[in-house]
Design an enzyme around this catalytic site. Structure first.
Site, PDB file in Angstrom:
ATOM      1  N   HIS A  15     -14.143  40.499  -8.558  1.00 45.95           N
ATOM      2  CA  HIS A  15     -12.714  40.460  -8.886  1.00 45.95           C
ATOM      3  C   HIS A  15     -11.846  40.493  -7.628  1.00 45.95           C
ATOM      4  O   HIS A  15     -10.859  39.748  -7.541  1.00 45.95           O
ATOM      5  CB  HIS A  15     -12.344  41.597  -9.841  1.00 45.95           C
ATOM      6  CG  HIS A  15     -13.071  41.517 -11.153  1.00 45.95           C
ATOM      7  ND1 HIS A  15     -13.081  42.543 -12.065  1.00 45.95           N
ATOM      8  CD2 HIS A  15     -13.825  40.533 -11.703  1.00 45.95           C
ATOM      9  CE1 HIS A  15     -13.807  42.188 -13.111  1.00 45.95           C
ATOM     10  NE2 HIS A  15     -14.271  40.978 -12.905  1.00 45.95           N
ATOM     11  N   HIS A  36     -10.879  35.082 -18.132  1.00 46.14           N
ATOM     12  CA  HIS A  36     -11.648  35.975 -17.263  1.00 46.14           C
ATOM     13  C   HIS A  36     -12.896  35.285 -16.711  1.00 46.14           C
ATOM     14  O   HIS A  36     -13.311  35.549 -15.576  1.00 46.14           O
ATOM     15  CB  HIS A  36     -12.027  37.282 -17.962  1.00 46.14           C
ATOM     16  CG  HIS A  36     -12.632  38.243 -16.985  1.00 46.14           C
ATOM     17  ND1 HIS A  36     -11.872  39.006 -16.127  1.00 46.14           N
ATOM     18  CD2 HIS A  36     -13.928  38.489 -16.654  1.00 46.14           C
ATOM     19  CE1 HIS A  36     -12.665  39.687 -15.330  1.00 46.14           C
ATOM     20  NE2 HIS A  36     -13.920  39.398 -15.623  1.00 46.14           N
ATOM     21  N   HIS A  68     -22.495  35.104 -14.291  1.00 47.06           N
ATOM     22  CA  HIS A  68     -22.669  35.302 -12.848  1.00 47.06           C
ATOM     23  C   HIS A  68     -23.935  34.637 -12.309  1.00 47.06           C
ATOM     24  O   HIS A  68     -23.905  34.020 -11.249  1.00 47.06           O
ATOM     25  CB  HIS A  68     -22.685  36.795 -12.516  1.00 47.06           C
ATOM     26  CG  HIS A  68     -21.353  37.440 -12.686  1.00 47.06           C
ATOM     27  ND1 HIS A  68     -20.247  37.061 -11.956  1.00 47.06           N
ATOM     28  CD2 HIS A  68     -20.936  38.416 -13.510  1.00 47.06           C
ATOM     29  CE1 HIS A  68     -19.211  37.795 -12.328  1.00 47.06           C
ATOM     30  NE2 HIS A  68     -19.603  38.625 -13.270  1.00 47.06           N
TER      31      HIS A  68
HETATM   32 ZN   LIG Z   1     -15.457  39.831 -14.248  1.00 51.83          ZN
END
Ligand SMILES: [Zn+2]
Length: 295
Positions: A77, A234, A261
């Site tokens: 982030h 997001h 990810h």
């Molecule tokens: Zn995240």
């Protein structure tokens, strides 16, 4: 080509670590041109951990960087905020093993940057340009790069069998204003049943209803959404953070489908290989000539 940018002064922010649940402070400090984003843990001050793909070590629900046995967790982030806002050179000191989760979005980091002020530096950003497409596919999950457009455009599609999430798709051309208003505020999200499993494994100890959108079987148990499609926003935020591990802004269109990810990192590695390939191909005829001369 825009100049490289760092911060005018240092700024700090405090919160808890998502996985450890412990209080942690992050301090963002100015850095010289061509330094890139580098993490350093206060308890290992001699180990600089560059935000680079070779440091990416673990991508289970968050991205962890690791070098010589020293790890920093949940880096995506703050990296996303830096990439989205055009911060190229910065040392990020962490008093703990992971970056604080704050409200689960990149907005607290985006708001922190103007408090430090941006400083333009005497070197230019060298964007990564690639003239061919790259694709990684794992079943129905995929990420594809095509060399279209002047900057970075991201398209993300998700499909969760949940009444609030379902199918969501978003295309965004990444620039500081668009990033700050449309992407940075989108919070991480999790399903209550998965969070319980993660807790049993010792993860998500700092996770609560104030730093994630938490879903049960029917709805949201953590209050109102910031955007109707906050979930896919997001995912774009995470992808921008993970792609920043390439070390410079990528130019082109990245189209992700049901990724996470692990696939983000696998894709970034495939892009890195493709970026290196033209130089290797150009060098090959010379190498062949030398071997002929040598025989
Ligand atoms: Zn995240």
């Amino acid at each position: 080509m825009r100049p490289q940018t760092t911060l005018r002064t240092s700024v700090s922010i405090e919160g808890v670590g998502l996985h450890s649940g412990h209080p942690v402070r992050a301090t963002l400090r100015p850095a010289p041109p061509d330094h890139g984003i580098v993490f350093v843990r206060a308890d290992h001050p001699d180990t600089d951990i560059p935000a680079a793909l070779e440091s990416a070590a673990n991508y289970d629900h968050a991205t962890t960087l690791s070098l010589r046995g020293v790890s920093i967790g949940t880096v995506e982030h703050v990296l996303s905020a830096a990439a989205g806002e055009g911060l190229d050179n910065c040392r990020i000191e962490i008093e703990g093993p992971e970056v604080p989760i704050l409200d689960g979005s990149a907005l607290p980091f985006v708001r922190l940057l103007p408090a430090a002020g941006f400083e333009r530096q005497g070197a230019s950003v060298r964007p990564l340009t690639l003239q061919r497409s790259v694709e990684v596919t794992r079943g129905d999950r995929s990420i594809r790069f095509t060399p279209d457009g002047a900057g970075l455009t991201v398209t993300y599609e998700i499909d969760f069998p949940h009444p609030i999430v379902g199918r969501q798709s978003l295309t965004v051309t990444v620039g500081p204003e668009e990033y700050a208003s449309a992407i940075a505020p989108a919070r991480t999200f999790g399903f209550l049943r998965e969070i319980e499993i993660m807790r049993a494994r010792g993860l998500a100890r700092g996770g609560n209803l104030h730093n994630a959108v938490v879903l049960d079987e029917e709805g949201i148990i953590s209050g109102p959404l910031r955007f109707r499609d906050e979930f896919v926003r997001h995912k774009v935020l995470d992808l921008i953070g993970d792609l920043s591990l390439l070390g410079a802004p990528l130019k082109g269109h990245v189209h992700a489908r049901k990724a996470g990810h692990a696939l983000h990192i696998e894709f970034a590695r495939a892009v890195e290989r493709a970026l290196r390939a033209p130089a290797e191909e150009a060098a090959a005829p010379a190498a062949r000539r030398l071997s002929i001369l040598g025989t």
